[in-house]
Design a protein around this motif. Structure first.
Motif, PDB file in Angstrom:
ATOM      1  N   CYS A  36      12.784  29.096  32.890  1.00 27.69           N
ATOM      2  CA  CYS A  36      13.987  28.961  33.599  1.00 27.69           C
ATOM      3  C   CYS A  36      13.779  29.852  34.996  1.00 27.69           C
ATOM      4  O   CYS A  36      14.805  29.714  35.873  1.00 27.69           O
ATOM      5  CB  CYS A  36      15.219  29.388  32.842  1.00 27.69           C
ATOM      6  SG  CYS A  36      15.519  28.417  31.679  1.00 27.69           S
ATOM      7  N   ASP A  37      13.020  30.800  35.168  1.00 24.71           N
ATOM      8  CA  ASP A  37      12.899  31.518  36.340  1.00 24.71           C
ATOM      9  C   ASP A  37      11.518  31.852  36.581  1.00 24.71           C
ATOM     10  O   ASP A  37      10.498  31.582  35.801  1.00 24.71           O
ATOM     11  CB  ASP A  37      13.640  32.872  36.489  1.00 24.71           C
ATOM     12  CG  ASP A  37      13.506  33.500  35.006  1.00 24.71           C
ATOM     13  OD1 ASP A  37      12.133  33.713  34.756  1.00 24.71           O
ATOM     14  OD2 ASP A  37      14.326  33.955  34.459  1.00 24.71           O
ATOM     15  N   GLY A  38      11.101  32.295  37.670  1.00 26.57           N
ATOM     16  CA  GLY A  38       9.625  32.757  38.031  1.00 26.57           C
ATOM     17  C   GLY A  38       9.008  33.558  37.136  1.00 26.57           C
ATOM     18  O   GLY A  38       8.042  33.738  37.079  1.00 26.57           O
ATOM     19  N   GLU A  39       9.880  34.856  36.816  1.00 26.63           N
ATOM     20  CA  GLU A  39       9.260  35.817  35.999  1.00 26.63           C
ATOM     21  C   GLU A  39       8.834  35.139  34.668  1.00 26.63           C
ATOM     22  O   GLU A  39       7.580  35.287  34.133  1.00 26.63           O
ATOM     23  CB  GLU A  39      10.430  36.752  35.676  1.00 26.63           C
ATOM     24  CG  GLU A  39       9.500  38.022  34.784  1.00 26.63           C
ATOM     25  CD  GLU A  39      10.814  39.387  34.548  1.00 26.63           C
ATOM     26  OE1 GLU A  39      10.140  40.278  34.034  1.00 26.63           O
ATOM     27  OE2 GLU A  39      11.752  39.195  35.146  1.00 26.63           O
ATOM     28  N   GLU A  40       9.475  34.343  34.127  1.00 27.96           N
ATOM     29  CA  GLU A  40       9.369  33.775  32.686  1.00 27.96           C
ATOM     30  C   GLU A  40       8.109  32.725  33.022  1.00 27.96           C
ATOM     31  O   GLU A  40       7.201  32.861  32.044  1.00 27.96           O
ATOM     32  CB  GLU A  40      10.579  33.245  32.168  1.00 27.96           C
ATOM     33  CG  GLU A  40      10.118  32.436  30.860  1.00 27.96           C
ATOM     34  CD  GLU A  40      11.233  31.693  30.237  1.00 27.96           C
ATOM     35  OE1 GLU A  40      11.373  31.196  28.933  1.00 27.96           O
ATOM     36  OE2 GLU A  40      12.199  31.249  31.114  1.00 27.96           O
ATOM     37  N   ALA A  41       8.094  32.060  34.072  1.00 26.05           N
ATOM     38  CA  ALA A  41       7.028  31.052  34.232  1.00 26.05           C
ATOM     39  C   ALA A  41       5.593  31.759  34.389  1.00 26.05           C
ATOM     40  O   ALA A  41       4.585  31.094  33.908  1.00 26.05           O
ATOM     41  CB  ALA A  41       7.401  30.289  35.340  1.00 26.05           C
ATOM     42  N   PHE A  42       5.622  32.934  35.035  1.00 26.68           N
ATOM     43  CA  PHE A  42       4.097  33.663  35.523  1.00 26.68           C
ATOM     44  C   PHE A  42       3.723  34.024  33.819  1.00 26.68           C
ATOM     45  O   PHE A  42       2.772  33.982  33.641  1.00 26.68           O
ATOM     46  CB  PHE A  42       4.473  34.712  36.265  1.00 26.68           C
ATOM     47  CG  PHE A  42       3.181  35.332  36.581  1.00 26.68           C
ATOM     48  CD1 PHE A  42       2.067  34.768  37.458  1.00 26.68           C
ATOM     49  CD2 PHE A  42       2.776  36.758  36.116  1.00 26.68           C
ATOM     50  CE1 PHE A  42       1.089  35.266  37.743  1.00 26.68           C
ATOM     51  CE2 PHE A  42       1.510  37.304  36.378  1.00 26.68           C
ATOM     52  CZ  PHE A  42       0.722  36.751  37.335  1.00 26.68           C
ATOM     53  N   GLU A  43       4.728  34.654  33.196  1.00 29.87           N
ATOM     54  CA  GLU A  43       4.298  35.015  31.949  1.00 29.87           C
ATOM     55  C   GLU A  43       3.713  33.865  31.084  1.00 29.87           C
ATOM     56  O   GLU A  43       2.713  34.395  30.477  1.00 29.87           O
ATOM     57  CB  GLU A  43       5.476  35.859  31.170  1.00 29.87           C
ATOM     58  CG  GLU A  43       4.970  36.281  29.718  1.00 29.87           C
ATOM     59  CD  GLU A  43       6.242  37.025  29.286  1.00 29.87           C
ATOM     60  OE1 GLU A  43       5.968  37.532  27.805  1.00 29.87           O
ATOM     61  OE2 GLU A  43       7.056  37.227  29.684  1.00 29.87           O
ATOM     62  N   ILE A  44       4.429  32.694  30.897  1.00 33.46           N
ATOM     63  CA  ILE A  44       4.005  31.808  30.095  1.00 33.46           C
ATOM     64  C   ILE A  44       2.466  31.268  30.757  1.00 33.46           C
ATOM     65  O   ILE A  44       1.679  30.943  30.045  1.00 33.46           O
ATOM     66  CB  ILE A  44       5.099  30.594  30.188  1.00 33.46           C
ATOM     67  CG1 ILE A  44       6.097  31.040  29.337  1.00 33.46           C
ATOM     68  CG2 ILE A  44       4.295  29.193  29.634  1.00 33.46           C
ATOM     69  CD1 ILE A  44       7.569  30.106  29.549  1.00 33.46           C
ATOM     70  N   ALA A  45       2.288  30.993  31.813  1.00 35.70           N
ATOM     71  CA  ALA A  45       1.395  30.629  32.694  1.00 35.70           C
ATOM     72  C   ALA A  45       0.135  31.420  32.348  1.00 35.70           C
ATOM     73  O   ALA A  45      -0.937  30.761  32.004  1.00 35.70           O
ATOM     74  CB  ALA A  45       1.624  30.184  34.190  1.00 35.70           C
ATOM     75  N   THR A  46       0.406  32.654  32.473  1.00 34.54           N
ATOM     76  CA  THR A  46      -0.940  33.637  32.089  1.00 34.54           C
ATOM     77  C   THR A  46      -1.184  33.733  30.597  1.00 34.54           C
ATOM     78  O   THR A  46      -2.299  33.708  30.465  1.00 34.54           O
ATOM     79  CB  THR A  46      -0.781  34.878  32.852  1.00 34.54           C
ATOM     80  OG1 THR A  46       0.543  35.647  32.145  1.00 34.54           O
ATOM     81  CG2 THR A  46      -0.520  35.098  34.063  1.00 34.54           C
ATOM     82  N   GLN A  47      -0.269  33.548  29.823  1.00 34.35           N
ATOM     83  CA  GLN A  47      -0.462  33.438  28.346  1.00 34.35           C
ATOM     84  C   GLN A  47      -1.037  32.324  27.978  1.00 34.35           C
ATOM     85  O   GLN A  47      -1.774  32.208  26.861  1.00 34.35           O
ATOM     86  CB  GLN A  47       1.011  33.818  27.655  1.00 34.35           C
ATOM     87  CG  GLN A  47       1.566  35.180  28.051  1.00 34.35           C
ATOM     88  CD  GLN A  47       0.793  36.371  27.269  1.00 34.35           C
ATOM     89  OE1 GLN A  47       0.705  36.316  26.053  1.00 34.35           O
ATOM     90  NE2 GLN A  47       0.459  37.571  27.938  1.00 34.35           N
ATOM     91  N   THR A  48      -0.645  31.185  28.448  1.00 33.27           N
ATOM     92  CA  THR A  48      -1.111  29.994  27.683  1.00 33.27           C
ATOM     93  C   THR A  48      -1.951  29.058  28.663  1.00 33.27           C
ATOM     94  O   THR A  48      -2.658  28.059  28.109  1.00 33.27           O
ATOM     95  CB  THR A  48       0.303  29.053  27.321  1.00 33.27           C
ATOM     96  OG1 THR A  48       1.004  28.667  28.704  1.00 33.27           O
ATOM     97  CG2 THR A  48       1.151  29.842  26.483  1.00 33.27           C
ATOM     98  N   VAL A  49      -2.067  29.360  29.884  1.00 33.00           N
ATOM     99  CA  VAL A  49      -2.877  28.541  30.768  1.00 33.00           C
ATOM    100  C   VAL A  49      -2.734  26.973  30.686  1.00 33.00           C
ATOM    101  O   VAL A  49      -3.538  26.591  30.116  1.00 33.00           O
ATOM    102  CB  VAL A  49      -4.561  28.903  30.774  1.00 33.00           C
ATOM    103  CG1 VAL A  49      -5.295  28.306  31.589  1.00 33.00           C
ATOM    104  CG2 VAL A  49      -4.751  30.402  30.566  1.00 33.00           C
ATOM    105  N   PRO A  50      -1.610  26.514  31.273  1.00 32.17           N
ATOM    106  CA  PRO A  50      -1.354  24.968  31.189  1.00 32.17           C
ATOM    107  C   PRO A  50      -2.263  24.138  31.912  1.00 32.17           C
ATOM    108  O   PRO A  50      -3.000  24.714  32.889  1.00 32.17           O
ATOM    109  CB  PRO A  50       0.297  24.773  31.661  1.00 32.17           C
ATOM    110  CG  PRO A  50       0.135  26.407  32.510  1.00 32.17           C
ATOM    111  CD  PRO A  50      -0.374  27.246  31.918  1.00 32.17           C
ATOM    112  N   HIS A  51      -2.403  22.971  31.521  1.00 29.11           N
ATOM    113  CA  HIS A  51      -3.220  22.054  32.423  1.00 29.11           C
ATOM    114  C   HIS A  51      -2.314  21.704  33.772  1.00 29.11           C
ATOM    115  O   HIS A  51      -3.218  21.379  34.743  1.00 29.11           O
ATOM    116  CB  HIS A  51      -3.432  20.866  31.487  1.00 29.11           C
ATOM    117  CG  HIS A  51      -4.278  20.985  30.224  1.00 29.11           C
ATOM    118  ND1 HIS A  51      -3.854  21.316  29.260  1.00 29.11           N
ATOM    119  CD2 HIS A  51      -5.727  20.679  30.016  1.00 29.11           C
ATOM    120  CE1 HIS A  51      -4.825  21.407  28.271  1.00 29.11           C
ATOM    121  NE2 HIS A  51      -5.975  20.903  28.954  1.00 29.11           N
TER     122      HIS A  51
END
Length: 266
Positions: A36-51
């Motif tokens: 829902c926000d940039g901080e959460e997005a960056f955390e999810i992106a680095t933790q899961t590496v989406p396609h």
């Protein structure tokens, strides 16, 4: 074993859009995450590496432009394709997003089938140009080799080669689909350990069928390598039928290169 699913991250502060897209992509077999926000997005992106990342421009704590710059500057997420989904339809906004490294730009309201085609085409293009490995979502060989060359010039960095031994005999005996699940499991293990023992900026890449690459701080390298090899090698028998004692059993080992030193961890 878990079959690999293509991972999509939506960065969007409107819950209704998030719920709609979750249902749409889950129904079509994608693994879908929503921030829902940039901080959460960056955390999810680095933790899961989406396609792929679907990104709104207007966010509560930042904007999509700043978040795109942050993702592009992080070694672990720099390769991930980004599609902007936004109400801003002006040429100036579109060009700004594309200039920052976004791969596509779609204005709201959008057609779901068009969005799906753009997602599929963008992911396929990233794989075709050797930026992303389709199965793991990790940076593929082209990007991984660039990062390796950079890391070799930095005395503070350690390179960990994660190598699966006897993967080819396993694939020949049990089939490519079963072997693909193992490579996916190894990718999840590698990412999980780096998330736990490394840094969000550590690089994780995929070189080929039997080799992953991690670039991390020298101080973390042996701990990361030791846990990866211990977890896999202690549970490797689950990949074989009960009662079978394989002649060429798979084994994971790590080779750490730091400056002129080289260490093997098995």
């Amino acid at each position: 074993m878990t079959t690999a699913l293509t991972r999509i991250l939506l960065v969007e502060d409107e819950p209704d859009i998030g719920d709609m897209l979750r249902l749409f992509f889950n129904w079509r077999g994608y693994a879908f995450s929503h921030a829902c926000d940039g901080e959460e997005a960056f955390e999810i992106a680095t933790q899961t590496v989406p396609h792929l990342i679907l990104m709104d421009i207007s966010l509560p704590d930042t904007d999509g432009y700043a978040l795109t710059l942050k993702l592009r500057s992080c070694p672990r997420t720099a390769h991930i394709p980004i599609i902007f989904l936004t109400k801003w339809a002006s040429r100036e906004k579109r060009l700004t997003g594309l200039a920052l490294g976004a791969d596509d730009y779609l204005t709201k309201p959008f057609d779901l089938q068009e969005l799906l085609l753009r997602v599929q085409n963008t992911i396929a293009r990233a794989a075709r140009e050797y930026f992303t490995d389709l199965r793991t979502g990790f940076p593929a060989a082209f990007t991984a080799r660039e990062r390796l060359n950079q890391a070799r010039q930095d005395p503070k960095q350690a390179i960990i080669e994660v190598i699966l031994e006897n993967g080819i005999p396993y694939r020949e005996q049990y089939g490519s689909a079963t072997a693909a699940d193992i490579y996916y499991d190894v990718s999840k293990l590698v990412l999980s350990v780096v998330n736990h023992k490394g840094r969000a900026t550590d690089f994780v890449g995929y070189l080929d069928e039997d080799q992953f690459i991690i670039i991390t701080a020298q101080a973390n390298a042996q701990s990361v390598a030791g846990q990866i090899t211990a977890v896999f090698n202690n549970s490797v028998m689950r990949y074989y039928p009960d009662g079978i004692e394989p002649v060429d059993m798979m084994r994971l080992f790590c080779r750490i290169t730091s400056g002129e030193d080289r260490i093997e961890v098995s």
